[in-house]
Write a protein that holds these residues in place. Structure first.
Motif, PDB file in Angstrom:
ATOM      1  N   ILE A 134       0.860  -1.187   0.000  1.00  0.00           N
ATOM      2  CA  ILE A 134       0.000   0.000   0.000  1.00  0.00           C
ATOM      3  C   ILE A 134       0.890   1.228   0.000  1.00  0.00           C
ATOM      4  CG2 ILE A 134      -1.754   1.305   1.255  1.00  0.00           C
ATOM      5  CD1 ILE A 134      -2.559  -1.345   2.622  1.00  0.00           C
ATOM      6  N   LEU A 135       0.603   2.157  -0.896  1.00  0.00           N
ATOM      7  CA  LEU A 135       1.260   3.453  -0.925  1.00  0.00           C
ATOM      8  C   LEU A 135       0.194   4.517  -0.708  1.00  0.00           C
ATOM      9  CD1 LEU A 135       3.798   5.196  -1.462  1.00  0.00           C
ATOM     10  CD2 LEU A 135       3.168   5.175  -3.886  1.00  0.00           C
ATOM     11  N   ASN A 136       0.289   5.230   0.401  1.00  0.00           N
ATOM     12  CA  ASN A 136      -0.680   6.274   0.715  1.00  0.00           C
ATOM     13  C   ASN A 136      -0.040   7.644   0.536  1.00  0.00           C
ATOM     14  OD1 ASN A 136      -2.787   4.550   1.388  1.00  0.00           O
ATOM     15  ND2 ASN A 136      -2.175   4.416   3.530  1.00  0.00           N
ATOM     16  N   ALA A 215       8.524   7.959  -4.305  1.00  0.00           N
ATOM     17  CA  ALA A 215       7.487   7.168  -3.642  1.00  0.00           C
ATOM     18  C   ALA A 215       7.563   5.714  -4.066  1.00  0.00           C
ATOM     19  CB  ALA A 215       6.110   7.744  -3.963  1.00  0.00           C
ATOM     20  N   TYR A 216       7.736   5.462  -5.362  1.00  0.00           N
ATOM     21  CA  TYR A 216       7.824   4.087  -5.852  1.00  0.00           C
ATOM     22  C   TYR A 216       9.040   3.374  -5.272  1.00  0.00           C
ATOM     23  CZ  TYR A 216       8.062   0.067  -8.949  1.00  0.00           C
ATOM     24  OH  TYR A 216       8.120  -1.217  -9.426  1.00  0.00           O
ATOM     25  N   ARG A 217      10.178   4.048  -5.296  1.00  0.00           N
ATOM     26  CA  ARG A 217      11.383   3.437  -4.745  1.00  0.00           C
ATOM     27  C   ARG A 217      11.218   3.146  -3.253  1.00  0.00           C
ATOM     28  NH1 ARG A 217      14.256   7.358  -7.956  1.00  0.00           N
ATOM     29  NH2 ARG A 217      14.631   8.600  -6.075  1.00  0.00           N
ATOM     30  N   GLY A 218      10.577   4.068  -2.550  1.00  0.00           N
ATOM     31  CA  GLY A 218      10.365   3.864  -1.118  1.00  0.00           C
ATOM     32  C   GLY A 218       9.468   2.680  -0.823  1.00  0.00           C
ATOM     33  N   PRO A 228       9.892  13.538   0.067  1.00  0.00           N
ATOM     34  CA  PRO A 228      10.646  13.939  -1.126  1.00  0.00           C
ATOM     35  C   PRO A 228      11.242  15.338  -0.990  1.00  0.00           C
ATOM     36  CG  PRO A 228       8.444  13.123  -1.678  1.00  0.00           C
ATOM     37  CD  PRO A 228       8.468  13.370  -0.212  1.00  0.00           C
ATOM     38  N   GLY A 229      12.478  15.468  -1.388  1.00  0.00           N
ATOM     39  CA  GLY A 229      13.148  16.762  -1.346  1.00  0.00           C
ATOM     40  C   GLY A 229      14.076  16.857  -0.156  1.00  0.00           C
ATOM     41  N   ALA A 230      15.153  17.643  -0.320  1.00  0.00           N
ATOM     42  CA  ALA A 230      16.173  17.736   0.716  1.00  0.00           C
ATOM     43  C   ALA A 230      15.653  18.448   1.960  1.00  0.00           C
ATOM     44  CB  ALA A 230      17.400  18.465   0.161  1.00  0.00           C
ATOM     45  N   PHE A 231      15.030  19.616   1.789  1.00  0.00           N
ATOM     46  CA  PHE A 231      14.632  20.405   2.956  1.00  0.00           C
ATOM     47  C   PHE A 231      13.473  19.766   3.705  1.00  0.00           C
ATOM     48  CE2 PHE A 231      12.274  23.765   5.129  1.00  0.00           C
ATOM     49  CZ  PHE A 231      13.285  24.312   5.916  1.00  0.00           C
TER      50      PHE A 231
END
Length: 259
Positions: A134-136, A215-218, A228-231
C-alpha cells in the motif's frame, strides 16, 4: 492464476498521473480511478502505446459512498486482483473552516479519509494473498495543525497515523505499507484549494514526477515514510524543537496571511 493489478486513485492529474507512469514503466498492470473519464482514457492510451498492458479505466467519484463498491465490481468483472493499492486521491480547501462550504469540507473527509480507509480494508485480503503493498499519499501537513486549511491538515494527520498503524498490522502478513509526505507540489491541487503557490512552494518545490519516483522506490524498499526533497526531510525533526502552541501560532499566521 488471477492477474494482479496496481490500483491507483486520483490518476487523472498531478502526482497520480506520474505514479501511473512510474508503475507502468516498472511492468505493473494498472487499474486507474478518477472522476474524469476522458483524462483516464488518454492516460491509458499513452501507457498502452508504450507496449505494456492497457490499464483498466474506472471512472469514479470517491466523494460518493458507493465508490468502493463500484471499483470492486469493475475489478471483479475484469477478472483481476489488487497487488498494490495506491491511495493517491485527495484535495483540500483554503480558508477559514467556518466560512467554507460545509458539504465541500465533508467531501475532503470522504476522499482523503473514508475512501482511503475503505479501499485499504476492502482489498486487504487480496493484498495479503498477493504479498503486495500500500502506498498512501500523505503530506508534510500531516505533521502540523493547519489553521486556514483545518480539515485538510487534519485529514493528512489521519493518513499518516493510519498508514503507520496498518504497516505494523500488515507487516507480519507480508504486506508493505509506505506513506509519502511531500511538501507543496505544483499541480491542480492549488487551483482546487483556492490559493496561489507562495514562498513555501518555492523553497520546498519538488515536481510531481520526482515525488512519484521517490514514492515508488520507497515502497519497493519497504520504507515507512518517504519525504521527497532535501529540505522537507528536516521538517519533522525541526517540529520537535518547538512547543505545539508555538507551531500552531506560526502556521496560523503564515496561512492566514494568504487570505
Amino acid at each position: 492464476m488471477t492477474e494482479r493489478v496496481t490500483l491507483i486513485t486520483g490518476a487523472s492529474a498531478g502526482i497520480g498521473t506520474e505514479l501511473a507512469r512510474v508503475f507502468a514503466s516498472n511492468g505493473h498492470r494498472l487499474a486507474l480511478v478518477a472522476r474524469r473519464a476522458d483524462r483516464l482514457k488518454a492516460l491509458a492510451d499513452e501507457l498502452g502505446a508504450k507496449g505494456g498492458a492497457v490499464p483498466i479505466v474506472i471512472p469514479c467519484d470517491l466523494q460518493q459512498t458507493d465508490a468502493g463498491d463500484r471499483i470492486a465490481q469493475a475489478l471483479t468483472e475484469a477478472g483481476v486482483e489488487v497487488e498494490y493499492l495506491v491511495n493517491n486521491a485527495g484535495f483540500g480547501l483554503f480558508g477559514l473552516a467556518i466560512e467554507r462550504d460545509r458539504a465541500e469540507q465533508l467531501n475532503i473527509i470522504n476522499v482523503n479519509i473514508r475512501a482511503l480507509t475503505d479501499l485499504t480494508l476492502r482489498f486487504a485480503d487480496q493484498l495479503i494473498r498477493n504479498r503486495g503493498g500500500i502506498l498512501n499519499l500523505g503530506s508534510i501537513a500531516g505533521f502540523l495543525p493547519g489553521p486556514g486549511m483545518a480539515v485538510y491538515y487534519a485529514s493528512k494527520a489521519y493518513v499518516l497515523s493510519f498508514s503507520e498503524a496498518m504497516r505494523c498490522e500488515l507487516a507480519p502478513k507480508g504486506v508493505r505499507v509506505t506513506v509519502v509526505c511531500p511538501g507543496p507540489v505544483p499541480s491542480e491541487f492549488q487551483d482546487r484549494a483556492g490559493f496561489a503557490p507562495g514562498f513555501d512552494s518555492a523553497i520546498l518545490d519538488v515536481t510531481p514526477a520526482e515525488v512519484a519516483r521517490q514514492a515508488y522506490r520507497g515502497l519497493m524498499a519497504n520504507k515507512r515514510a518517504v519525504l521527497p526533497g532535501a529540505f522537507i526531510k528536516v521538517v519533522p525533526f525541526l517540529l520537535r524543537l518547538f512547543p505545539r502552541s508555538f507551531i500552531l501560532t506560526a502556521v496560523g499566521g503564515f496561512q492566514l496571511r494568504k487570505r
